[in-house]
Scaffold this motif. Structure first.
Motif, short mmCIF file in Angstrom:
data_model
loop_
_atom_site.label_atom_id
_atom_site.label_comp_id
_atom_site.label_asym_id
_atom_site.label_seq_id
_atom_site.Cartn_x
_atom_site.Cartn_y
_atom_site.Cartn_z
N VAL A 1 7.65 -53.18 4.71
CA VAL A 1 7.80 -54.48 4.05
C VAL A 1 9.28 -54.81 4.01
O VAL A 1 10.09 -54.01 3.53
N SER A 2 9.63 -55.98 4.53
CA SER A 2 11.03 -56.41 4.52
C SER A 2 11.18 -57.60 3.58
O SER A 2 10.68 -58.69 3.84
N ASP A 3 11.86 -57.37 2.48
CA ASP A 3 12.07 -58.38 1.44
C ASP A 3 13.36 -59.14 1.75
O ASP A 3 14.43 -58.56 1.78
N ASN A 4 13.22 -60.44 1.93
CA ASN A 4 14.36 -61.28 2.32
C ASN A 4 15.18 -61.71 1.11
O ASN A 4 15.49 -62.89 0.93
N CYS A 5 15.53 -60.72 0.27
CA CYS A 5 16.34 -60.93 -0.93
C CYS A 5 15.61 -61.83 -1.94
O CYS A 5 16.16 -62.82 -2.43
N SER A 6 14.39 -61.46 -2.26
CA SER A 6 13.59 -62.23 -3.22
C SER A 6 14.20 -62.18 -4.61
O SER A 6 14.86 -61.21 -5.00
N THR A 7 13.94 -63.23 -5.38
CA THR A 7 14.43 -63.29 -6.77
C THR A 7 13.28 -63.15 -7.77
O THR A 7 13.51 -63.20 -8.97
N ASP A 8 12.05 -62.98 -7.27
CA ASP A 8 10.92 -62.76 -8.17
C ASP A 8 10.64 -61.26 -8.27
O ASP A 8 11.54 -60.45 -8.05
N ASN A 9 9.42 -60.87 -8.60
CA ASN A 9 9.12 -59.44 -8.79
C ASN A 9 8.56 -58.77 -7.54
O ASN A 9 7.74 -57.86 -7.63
N THR A 10 9.03 -59.22 -6.38
CA THR A 10 8.59 -58.63 -5.12
C THR A 10 8.86 -57.13 -5.07
O THR A 10 8.01 -56.35 -4.61
N GLN A 11 10.02 -56.70 -5.54
CA GLN A 11 10.35 -55.27 -5.51
C GLN A 11 9.39 -54.45 -6.37
O GLN A 11 9.03 -53.32 -6.00
N GLU A 12 8.95 -55.00 -7.48
CA GLU A 12 7.99 -54.29 -8.32
C GLU A 12 6.66 -54.10 -7.59
O GLU A 12 6.02 -53.05 -7.68
N VAL A 13 6.26 -55.15 -6.87
CA VAL A 13 5.01 -55.07 -6.10
C VAL A 13 5.13 -54.00 -5.02
O VAL A 13 4.21 -53.19 -4.82
N ILE A 14 6.26 -53.97 -4.32
CA ILE A 14 6.46 -52.97 -3.26
C ILE A 14 6.41 -51.56 -3.83
O ILE A 14 5.73 -50.67 -3.30
N GLN A 15 7.11 -51.35 -4.94
CA GLN A 15 7.15 -50.02 -5.56
C GLN A 15 5.77 -49.60 -6.05
O GLN A 15 5.39 -48.42 -5.94
N LYS A 16 5.00 -50.54 -6.57
CA LYS A 16 3.65 -50.23 -7.03
C LYS A 16 2.79 -49.71 -5.88
O LYS A 16 2.11 -48.68 -6.00
N TRP A 17 2.86 -50.41 -4.75
CA TRP A 17 2.01 -50.03 -3.63
C TRP A 17 2.53 -48.81 -2.89
O TRP A 17 1.75 -48.05 -2.30
N GLN A 18 3.83 -48.57 -2.94
CA GLN A 18 4.34 -47.33 -2.36
C GLN A 18 3.81 -46.12 -3.12
O GLN A 18 3.51 -45.07 -2.53
N ALA A 19 3.65 -46.28 -4.43
CA ALA A 19 3.10 -45.19 -5.24
C ALA A 19 1.61 -45.01 -4.97
O ALA A 19 1.11 -43.88 -4.90
N ILE A 20 0.89 -46.12 -4.82
CA ILE A 20 -0.55 -46.04 -4.56
C ILE A 20 -0.82 -45.48 -3.17
O ILE A 20 -1.69 -44.61 -2.99
N LEU A 21 -0.09 -45.97 -2.18
CA LEU A 21 -0.30 -45.56 -0.79
C LEU A 21 0.64 -44.41 -0.43
O LEU A 21 1.39 -44.45 0.55
N ASN A 22 0.60 -43.36 -1.24
CA ASN A 22 1.52 -42.24 -1.02
C ASN A 22 1.05 -41.29 0.08
O ASN A 22 1.73 -40.31 0.38
N ASN A 23 -0.10 -41.59 0.67
CA ASN A 23 -0.61 -40.75 1.77
C ASN A 23 -0.30 -41.36 3.13
O ASN A 23 -0.84 -40.93 4.15
#
Length: 335
Positions: free
Chosen positions: A40-62
């Motif tokens: 996932v490449s975040d184009n310098c978002s100012t919303d909670n995009t990074q939180e969404v990425i971190q959430k799914w990185q934890a879920i998809l840890n396999n």
């Protein structure tokens, strides 16, 4: 173990849509975790995009799940190019964060990539839908809501010929990001050959054409996703229509010629583009940005005129094709 496919998602300030797309991906990718990577490449978002990425990185840890955040907004095309350049797997499938994709699409893609080792380009057929009305949309040159009117699922057809047909029927189809799976090494080579591709909104057509010219191509008969028409990034740019019609498409056609496509095909596409440009777009731009409009359109008219002259001379002397389609000036066409 080397991964086969990177599924990349360029995104910007659409955390809700990204979350929805990753929810789909988490389900659809089951069983293929060892063969795929996620980027996932975040184009310098100012919303909670990074939180969404971190959430799914934890879920998809396999599964290998990489993320990038640009230090500033690079623009949509450059963010897409980052995904393509950063991929280390054999193939790359860069998908939009808002495009509906069928669950079976990943299984189909993986099976075809394994079945055809010389595959360099895969087009997933798709349907179109108007964002405002919800009505089906299709190119005027194609009957039915299926944007590629050719299917070549055996991977045995002429890659160049298949791409030429698709490109001549609908430029929009061959630049639809989510419909295209590229061979990574060829994409990187193509971007090295044309380093200014990131500044051209139609450059995805060049990448597809480059891949098609160097191997086998698959175009699916069935549709695997949907394109919501009317939300493209270039439609939000005031000068987008002028640049696309009079500058970006001609640039791509000339780059395709340099990549091995015939002068006949490229000449025909330049003339077709000349017939399809909208005069109202130029007149509107002329009123608002006179100097910019003139600087953009004059080289385009010169290019199309040279092609028309070449056709006239060929017919006059009974030649299949004149020795040169363009002068050196046209080869370095830069409005």
């Amino acid at each position: 173990m080397n991964k086969l496919l990177t599924i990349a998602i360029p995104t910007y300030n659409r955390a809700g849509l990204l979350d929805k797309q990753l929810t789909w991906l988490a389900q659809a990718i089951k069983g293929f975790e060892d063969e795929c990577e996620i980027l996932v490449s975040d184009n310098c978002s100012t919303d909670n995009t990074q939180e969404v990425i971190q959430k799914w990185q934890a879920i998809l840890n396999n599964i290998t799940f990489k993320s990038n955040k640009n230090l500033k907004n690079l623009g949509v095309v450059k963010n897409i190019m980052y995904c393509l350049k950063s991929t280390t797997t054999k193939y790359v499938w860069t998908i939009g964060d808002d495009d509906p994709i069928q669950d079976i699409a990943i299984a189909y893609v993986i099976s075809k990539l394994k079945q055809h080792e010389d595959l360099t380009l895969l087009f997933l057929n798709f349907s179109g839908r108007n964002q405002l009305t919800g009505e089906p949309v299709h190119p005027p040159t194609i009957v039915g809501n299926r944007w590629f009117d050719v299917d070549s699922e055996d991977g045995k057809g002429d890659g160049k010929a298949i791409f030429e047909h698709c490109f001549s029927k609908s430029v929009g189809a061959v630049i639809f990001l989510t419909a295209t799976v590229y061979r990574t090494d060829l994409v990187k080579r193509a971007l090295q050959d044309w380093q200014d591709a990131e500044n051209n909104w139609i450059s995805l057509a060049y990448l597809a054409g480059y891949c098609a010219a160097n191997g086998s191509v698959i175009v699916t008969k069935e549709t695997y996703l949907e394109c919501v028409v009317g939300v493209s990034y270039w439609q939000k740019e005031p000068k987008s229509a002028l640049l696309m019609q009079y500058k970006h498409i001609p640039e791509v056609i000339l780059k395709l010629e340099q990549s091995g496509y015939s002068k006949q095909f490229c000449r025909r596409m330049l003339l077709q583009n000349g017939k399809e440009v909208n005069l109202k777009v130029f007149l509107g731009a002329l009123r608002r940005w006179p100097m910019s409009a003139i600087k953009t359109v004059v080289p385009f008219l010169a290019l199309v005129s040279l092609c028309a002259f070449d056709v006239m001379v060929s017919k006059e002397f009974g030649l299949a094709e004149s020795s040169e389609i363009s002068t050196e000036e046209v080869r370095t066409y830069k409005p």
